[in-house]
Design a protein around this motif. Sequence first.
Motif, mmCIF file in Angstrom:
data_model
loop_
_atom_site.group_PDB
_atom_site.id
_atom_site.type_symbol
_atom_site.label_atom_id
_atom_site.label_comp_id
_atom_site.label_asym_id
_atom_site.label_seq_id
_atom_site.Cartn_x
_atom_site.Cartn_y
_atom_site.Cartn_z
ATOM 1 N N GLU A 80 -15.701 3.735 -7.379
ATOM 2 C CA GLU A 80 -14.975 2.589 -7.925
ATOM 3 C C GLU A 80 -13.658 2.490 -7.165
ATOM 4 O O GLU A 80 -12.899 3.456 -7.081
ATOM 5 N N LEU A 81 -13.417 1.320 -6.603
ATOM 6 C CA LEU A 81 -12.240 1.096 -5.766
ATOM 7 C C LEU A 81 -11.354 0.027 -6.389
ATOM 8 O O LEU A 81 -11.794 -0.738 -7.249
ATOM 9 N N ALA A 82 -10.122 -0.028 -5.934
ATOM 10 C CA ALA A 82 -9.234 -1.133 -6.301
ATOM 11 C C ALA A 82 -8.384 -1.481 -5.097
ATOM 12 O O ALA A 82 -7.955 -0.604 -4.339
ATOM 13 N N VAL A 83 -8.158 -2.776 -4.932
ATOM 14 C CA VAL A 83 -7.254 -3.274 -3.891
ATOM 15 C C VAL A 83 -6.219 -4.163 -4.570
ATOM 16 O O VAL A 83 -6.580 -5.102 -5.290
ATOM 17 N N ILE A 84 -4.957 -3.860 -4.358
ATOM 18 C CA ILE A 84 -3.865 -4.721 -4.823
ATOM 19 C C ILE A 84 -3.561 -5.704 -3.696
ATOM 20 O O ILE A 84 -3.285 -5.292 -2.566
ATOM 21 N N VAL A 85 -3.633 -6.993 -4.016
ATOM 22 C CA VAL A 85 -3.403 -8.030 -3.008
ATOM 23 C C VAL A 85 -2.337 -8.981 -3.542
ATOM 24 O O VAL A 85 -2.254 -9.220 -4.747
ATOM 25 N N ALA A 86 -1.502 -9.490 -2.656
ATOM 26 C CA ALA A 86 -0.412 -10.384 -3.064
ATOM 27 C C ALA A 86 -0.444 -11.657 -2.238
ATOM 28 O O ALA A 86 -0.871 -11.660 -1.079
ATOM 29 N N ARG A 87 0.033 -12.734 -2.862
ATOM 30 C CA ARG A 87 0.167 -14.024 -2.168
ATOM 31 C C ARG A 87 1.457 -14.677 -2.639
ATOM 32 O O ARG A 87 1.711 -14.744 -3.844
ATOM 33 N N ASN A 88 2.279 -15.122 -1.691
ATOM 34 C CA ASN A 88 3.503 -15.815 -2.089
ATOM 35 C C ASN A 88 3.286 -17.326 -2.082
ATOM 36 O O ASN A 88 2.211 -17.811 -1.719
ATOM 37 N N GLU A 89 4.323 -18.068 -2.480
ATOM 38 C CA GLU A 89 4.189 -19.518 -2.626
ATOM 39 C C GLU A 89 3.930 -20.202 -1.286
ATOM 40 O O GLU A 89 3.318 -21.267 -1.223
ATOM 41 N N SER A 90 4.378 -19.568 -0.201
ATOM 42 C CA SER A 90 4.154 -20.139 1.133
ATOM 43 C C SER A 90 2.739 -19.905 1.637
ATOM 44 O O SER A 90 2.360 -20.390 2.706
ATOM 45 N N GLY A 91 1.947 -19.114 0.884
ATOM 46 C CA GLY A 91 0.560 -18.870 1.264
ATOM 47 C C GLY A 91 0.349 -17.600 2.059
ATOM 48 O O GLY A 91 -0.787 -17.313 2.473
ATOM 49 N N GLU A 92 1.401 -16.806 2.285
ATOM 50 C CA GLU A 92 1.245 -15.521 2.984
ATOM 51 C C GLU A 92 0.498 -14.554 2.068
ATOM 52 O O GLU A 92 0.804 -14.445 0.879
ATOM 53 N N ILE A 93 -0.497 -13.851 2.632
ATOM 54 C CA ILE A 93 -1.321 -12.911 1.866
ATOM 55 C C ILE A 93 -1.276 -11.543 2.534
ATOM 56 O O ILE A 93 -1.373 -11.440 3.758
ATOM 57 N N ASP A 94 -1.148 -10.492 1.722
ATOM 58 C CA ASP A 94 -1.253 -9.136 2.257
ATOM 59 C C ASP A 94 -1.853 -8.242 1.186
ATOM 60 O O ASP A 94 -1.691 -8.487 -0.013
ATOM 61 N N ALA A 95 -2.559 -7.209 1.626
ATOM 62 C CA ALA A 95 -3.247 -6.302 0.704
ATOM 63 C C ALA A 95 -2.846 -4.862 0.968
ATOM 64 O O ALA A 95 -2.597 -4.477 2.109
ATOM 65 N N PHE A 96 -2.812 -4.067 -0.087
ATOM 66 C CA PHE A 96 -2.609 -2.626 0.028
ATOM 67 C C PHE A 96 -3.943 -1.978 0.396
ATOM 68 O O PHE A 96 -5.008 -2.505 0.035
ATOM 69 N N PRO A 97 -3.920 -0.854 1.096
ATOM 70 C CA PRO A 97 -5.180 -0.154 1.377
ATOM 71 C C PRO A 97 -5.898 0.201 0.069
ATOM 72 O O PRO A 97 -5.252 0.467 -0.948
ATOM 73 N N PRO A 98 -7.238 0.209 0.075
ATOM 74 C CA PRO A 98 -7.986 0.520 -1.154
ATOM 75 C C PRO A 98 -7.662 1.906 -1.694
ATOM 76 O O PRO A 98 -7.428 2.852 -0.935
ATOM 77 N N VAL A 99 -7.662 2.004 -3.027
ATOM 78 C CA VAL A 99 -7.548 3.299 -3.703
ATOM 79 C C VAL A 99 -8.872 3.574 -4.410
ATOM 80 O O VAL A 99 -9.646 2.661 -4.684
ATOM 81 N N GLU A 100 -9.103 4.842 -4.692
ATOM 82 C CA GLU A 100 -10.342 5.285 -5.329
ATOM 83 C C GLU A 100 -10.012 5.708 -6.760
ATOM 84 O O GLU A 100 -9.099 6.516 -6.973
ATOM 85 N N MET A 101 -10.732 5.175 -7.733
ATOM 86 C CA MET A 101 -10.427 5.438 -9.138
ATOM 87 C C MET A 101 -11.460 6.382 -9.749
ATOM 88 O O MET A 101 -12.658 6.222 -9.536
ATOM 89 N N VAL A 102 -10.957 7.343 -10.511
ATOM 90 C CA VAL A 102 -11.830 8.260 -11.247
ATOM 91 C C VAL A 102 -11.548 8.026 -12.730
ATOM 92 O O VAL A 102 -10.417 8.181 -13.186
ATOM 93 N N PHE A 103 -12.593 7.658 -13.468
ATOM 94 C CA PHE A 103 -12.425 7.278 -14.877
ATOM 95 C C PHE A 103 -12.712 8.441 -15.816
ATOM 96 O O PHE A 103 -13.514 9.328 -15.514
ATOM 97 N N HIS A 104 -12.039 8.421 -16.980
ATOM 98 C CA HIS A 104 -12.333 9.372 -18.047
ATOM 99 C C HIS A 104 -13.781 9.132 -18.489
ATOM 100 O O HIS A 104 -14.175 7.985 -18.724
ATOM 101 N N PRO A 105 -14.591 10.184 -18.628
ATOM 102 C CA PRO A 105 -16.017 10.001 -18.911
ATOM 103 C C PRO A 105 -16.291 9.317 -20.250
ATOM 104 O O PRO A 105 -17.328 8.682 -20.424
#
Length: 380
Positions: free
Chosen positions: A185-210
């Motif tokens: 299970e992965l997550a990517v935090i991505v951002a976009r400003n009002e001017s339309g610029e987009i950038d993403a953080f490198p993916p992280v790996e999530m480990v969930f409580h069973p």
Amino acid sequence: MAKIFNTQTKIGVLGGGQLGRMLHQSAINLNLDLRMMDPAANAPCASLIKRFTVGDLENYDDVYNFGRECDLLTIEIEKVNIEALKKLQSEGVKVFPQPEIIEIIQDKRVQKQFYQDNDIPTAPFVLTENLEELKQHKEKLPAVHKVGKGGYDGRGVQMIRSEADIEKGFDAPALLENLIPFKKELAVIVARNESGEIDAFPPVEMVFHPEHNLVEYLLSPAVISKEQKEKAIRVAKDVIEKLGMVGILAVEMFLTKDDEILVNEVAPRPHNSGHQSIEGNFTSQYDQHLRAILDLPLGNTDIKIASAMVNLLGEDGYTGEAQYEGMQEIMRINGVHVHLYGKATTKPFRKMGHITITDPNLESLRIKIHQVKEMIKVKA
């Protein structure tokens, strides 16, 4: 002509919990004076914010009256009154993320339909209106039943493995989603400003409580191939672009056994899966959210050092005034950074804080994760 950055911009935040607390810490660096509203008079931000209002985030009048005093309104939780936000937006208050996007995300059924309609890869699903309809889809089992509205932090999600589990489903509008055999299970935090610029953080790996469906810890960067990383980032950027959203978006994903990336769900705000960015990345998710909603250039999302984030949850069987056992021990470990959320009382599995652990070596980082998890306990 250069844009003027005005530190007097009246920025309102709906919600005053731990996400608001960390957003406030970033805002201080820009000399921004946030104002917040939360239903709890003792919310984590209550003692920190000069203009703190107690109000119901789902009440039209409370949200409207709070927002009309702001130039810009943002959120730290999705359960907010959409009609009030639309009215404020029509009167010239900037609302980021935009109300119509929060509205899509508030209902998991509408959210999933959006993915399907916009060619965003996601698990196959059917919509169910009640428990009787769920019984008509036995052929899809095993599957996951998700309530459309109101689910949060693992609540509103039920595994339906066989016909015997159907009664555990939701007698309310929901969706039944194919159970995906996934590797990670992965997550990517991505951002976009009002001017339309987009950038993403490198993916992280999530480990969930069973048992409790909460993130127990995460690793940054995710241990995946270059191709898988690029695909995850590409999908996250596609989601925020197709939404046209301004702000920060957490995109939770499955990496399937066939190396496909499928979007699970999203959160239009800073998120648990980006906490480690405060220490682990050149720009934190909180800095990035402010940059996005203020239409500033987006920051460098690169990883400075490998990191992990361990959620600090209240121990099972303890309710009352929080006491932290093992704090002395974990703070002797090199690379440990403690973030407590200012919640006076603990209860089982309540998020009381998180701990970021940094280490350039992934193996020693994993050792430290397990040390910290064993040492630190929140009791009463």
